[in-house]
Design a protein around this motif. Structure first.
Motif, PDB file in Angstrom:
ATOM      1  N   VAL A  23     -88.815 -51.936  32.343  1.00 12.08           N
ATOM      2  CA  VAL A  23     -87.478 -51.892  31.733  1.00 12.08           C
ATOM      3  C   VAL A  23     -87.196 -53.156  30.926  1.00 12.08           C
ATOM      4  O   VAL A  23     -86.856 -53.092  29.735  1.00 12.08           O
ATOM      5  N   SER A  78     -87.668 -53.236  26.778  1.00  5.04           N
ATOM      6  CA  SER A  78     -86.423 -53.326  26.007  1.00  5.04           C
ATOM      7  C   SER A  78     -86.378 -54.604  25.176  1.00  5.04           C
ATOM      8  O   SER A  78     -86.068 -54.573  23.981  1.00  5.04           O
ATOM      9  N   ALA A  94     -90.888 -42.842  33.318  1.00  4.93           N
ATOM     10  CA  ALA A  94     -89.423 -42.804  33.450  1.00  4.93           C
ATOM     11  C   ALA A  94     -88.827 -44.191  33.209  1.00  4.93           C
ATOM     12  O   ALA A  94     -87.816 -44.340  32.505  1.00  4.93           O
ATOM     13  N   SER A  95     -89.451 -45.231  33.771  1.00  4.49           N
ATOM     14  CA  SER A  95     -88.970 -46.599  33.587  1.00  4.49           C
ATOM     15  C   SER A  95     -89.118 -47.044  32.136  1.00  4.49           C
ATOM     16  O   SER A  95     -88.242 -47.710  31.581  1.00  4.49           O
ATOM     17  N   GLY A  97     -89.100 -45.040  29.522  1.00 12.09           N
ATOM     18  CA  GLY A  97     -88.075 -44.316  28.767  1.00 12.09           C
ATOM     19  C   GLY A  97     -86.732 -45.005  28.850  1.00 12.09           C
ATOM     20  O   GLY A  97     -86.004 -45.108  27.853  1.00 12.09           O
ATOM     21  N   LEU A  98     -86.410 -45.515  30.048  1.00 16.64           N
ATOM     22  CA  LEU A  98     -85.149 -46.246  30.220  1.00 16.64           C
ATOM     23  C   LEU A  98     -85.161 -47.545  29.410  1.00 16.64           C
ATOM     24  O   LEU A  98     -84.167 -47.895  28.756  1.00 16.64           O
ATOM     25  N   LEU A 103     -84.805 -46.738  25.711  1.00 24.36           N
ATOM     26  CA  LEU A 103     -83.429 -46.326  25.417  1.00 24.36           C
ATOM     27  C   LEU A 103     -82.510 -47.541  25.318  1.00 24.36           C
ATOM     28  O   LEU A 103     -81.654 -47.617  24.420  1.00 24.36           O
ATOM     29  N   PHE A 117     -86.640 -37.115  34.719  1.00 19.60           N
ATOM     30  CA  PHE A 117     -86.198 -38.407  34.180  1.00 19.60           C
ATOM     31  C   PHE A 117     -87.048 -38.805  32.969  1.00 19.60           C
ATOM     32  O   PHE A 117     -86.523 -39.249  31.949  1.00 19.60           O
ATOM     33  N   SER A 118     -88.368 -38.675  33.097  1.00 21.08           N
ATOM     34  CA  SER A 118     -89.281 -39.079  32.020  1.00 21.08           C
ATOM     35  C   SER A 118     -88.998 -38.295  30.745  1.00 21.08           C
ATOM     36  O   SER A 118     -88.869 -38.868  29.655  1.00 21.08           O
ATOM     37  N   LEU A 143     -85.313 -39.143  29.326  1.00 24.40           N
ATOM     38  CA  LEU A 143     -85.165 -40.496  28.787  1.00 24.40           C
ATOM     39  C   LEU A 143     -86.029 -40.711  27.547  1.00 24.40           C
ATOM     40  O   LEU A 143     -85.570 -41.321  26.568  1.00 24.40           O
ATOM     41  N   LEU A 149     -84.430 -38.732  24.613  1.00 21.13           N
ATOM     42  CA  LEU A 149     -83.256 -39.457  24.092  1.00 21.13           C
ATOM     43  C   LEU A 149     -83.680 -40.683  23.290  1.00 21.13           C
ATOM     44  O   LEU A 149     -83.083 -40.983  22.240  1.00 21.13           O
ATOM     45  N   SER A 150     -84.705 -41.385  23.762  1.00 16.99           N
ATOM     46  CA  SER A 150     -85.182 -42.582  23.065  1.00 16.99           C
ATOM     47  C   SER A 150     -85.716 -42.231  21.683  1.00 16.99           C
ATOM     48  O   SER A 150     -85.414 -42.906  20.692  1.00 16.99           O
TER      49      SER A 150
END
Length: 369
Positions: A190, A194, A267-268, A270-271, A274, A352-353, A356, A359-360
């Motif tokens: 994350v 990011s 999933a992480s 993707g977060l 995002l 979740f994967s 996310l 959306l990303s």
């Protein structure tokens, strides 16, 4: 003085322009206060319990009522075999199993101690310690009541035999080390993802990639794959340290652990991606990542058992990917279970994967447009 006032005015204007950072500054302490003051509780009640009553007598029902009336044990299901008890505890549907033998009532009527087996899932130390202490207390209190009514007993009427499974010695490292792996991966995926993408945007290198013929999803895949490799390297190193230094047993399949970890890593990631699409600076990306990390650490079951949380917070923790990964890694490492017991957790991480990452990519396309 006038120059100081001018600088103060300039700083206030700057803070007003950066509303996201200002909001995070006020939200972080508020969230911390609410989590620590309301959600975090160390006294575990309403522990899901499975019962296998082979006696089917008044005596067994009386003791079972005492367990239920304590408020610490919620009878989730009554089963008809040891296999079903094992399955429910392995899958995590129940944390405690209470088993009455066929001759329980006869032993009580003869003035002998009636044995009761209480199986406790000790993969969660805090829940296990609470369950063991309360089960022994209930056996002692109910025995004293029986002794006060009848003098025929030579010893305690109820012989509570507690059997902790998976971590019988209550070694904290066995419980914490697998969970720390999840925290490490979350932090890396994350925060680094990011901040890395935002840093490229600030330096202008991302725009150079955008003007090339590469498509947005191809760019995303190229950004994600190195972090997936990094995540696996971290898990491998952490597992080696856990086994060599802390002697953590790995009772399940390493291959299954590595395969199922992929869903958590994506999933992480993707977060993280995002967040990078929303944040305008590295500082904002770090603050938003920290805002995500705080609930992940406190509400996922890493430090505090979810069973002790209020219902609203318990369901709120269901939107945290780490919640499901902790079930996976503790289940494989400590319990030795496999995919058939972890289907729900894997499906949740897969959802979740997909959500996310989709959306990303959509958010990234919007920025390109």
């Amino acid at each position: 003085m006038s120059r100081i006032i001018a600088v103060l005015h300039k700083e206030i204007l700057q803070m007003r322009r950066d509303r996201m950072t200002l909001g995070l500054i006020f939200m972080l302490p508020l969230v911390q206060l609410l989590l620590f003051g309301y959600a975090i509780q160390t006294e575990v009640k309403h522990i899901p319990t499975v019962v296998f009553d082979q006696s089917l007598s008044v005596e067994s029902r009386d003791l079972l009522d005492a367990f239920g009336a304590s408020g610490y044990f919620d009878i989730a299901r009554v089963v008809n075999s040891y296999t079903e008890v094992n399955k429910m505890i392995d899958s995590g549907e129940a944390k405690v199993g209470i088993i009455f033998p066929p001759d329980f009532a006869r032993s009580i009527k003869r003035g002998e101690s009636g044995p009761v087996q209480v199986i406790v899932d000790a993969s969660d130390n805090m829940v296990a310690n609470q369950a063991v202490a309360v089960a022994n207390s209930i056996g002692l209190i109910e025995s004293q009541k029986m002794l006060a009514q009848s003098k025929q007993f030579k010893g305690p009427p109820y012989d509570i035999r507690v059997r902790p499974w998976y971590n019988p010695d209550g070694i904290t490292a066995y419980y914490m080390v697998p969970a720390i792996l999840g925290i490490i991966v979350t932090m890396t995926m994350v925060i680094m993802t990011s901040m890395g993408i935002v840093r490229e945007r600030e330096r202008g290198t991302l725009e150079q990639l955008i003007v090339t013929p590469i498509k947005s999803y191809e760019l995303m895949i190229g950004k994600i794959v190195p972090y997936i490799v990094l995540g696996y390297l971290q898990i491998t190193v952490a597992l080696l340290v856990g086994v060599i230094v802390f002697h953590v047993p790995i009772r399940g399949s390493l291959l299954e652990l590595y395969l199922l970890t992929l869903f958590f890593i994506t999933a992480s990631l993707g977060l993280g991606i995002l967040i990078s699409n929303i944040a305008k600076s590295q500082m904002q990306a770090f603050q938003m990542s920290f805002f995500v990390m705080l609930p992940s650490i406190l509400l996922s079951g890493f430090m505090f058992p979810r069973d002790a949380m209020p219902k609203f917070i318990y369901y709120l923790s269901s939107i945290i990917p780490l919640t499901y990964y902790l079930d996976i890694i503790r289940g494989i490492v400590l319990k030795g279970i496999g995919f058939p017991y972890l289907v729900g957790q894997v499906v949740s991480l897969l959802v979740f994967s997909v959500v996310l990452l989709t959306l990303s990519i959509l958010k990234f396309k919007k920025k390109i447009a």
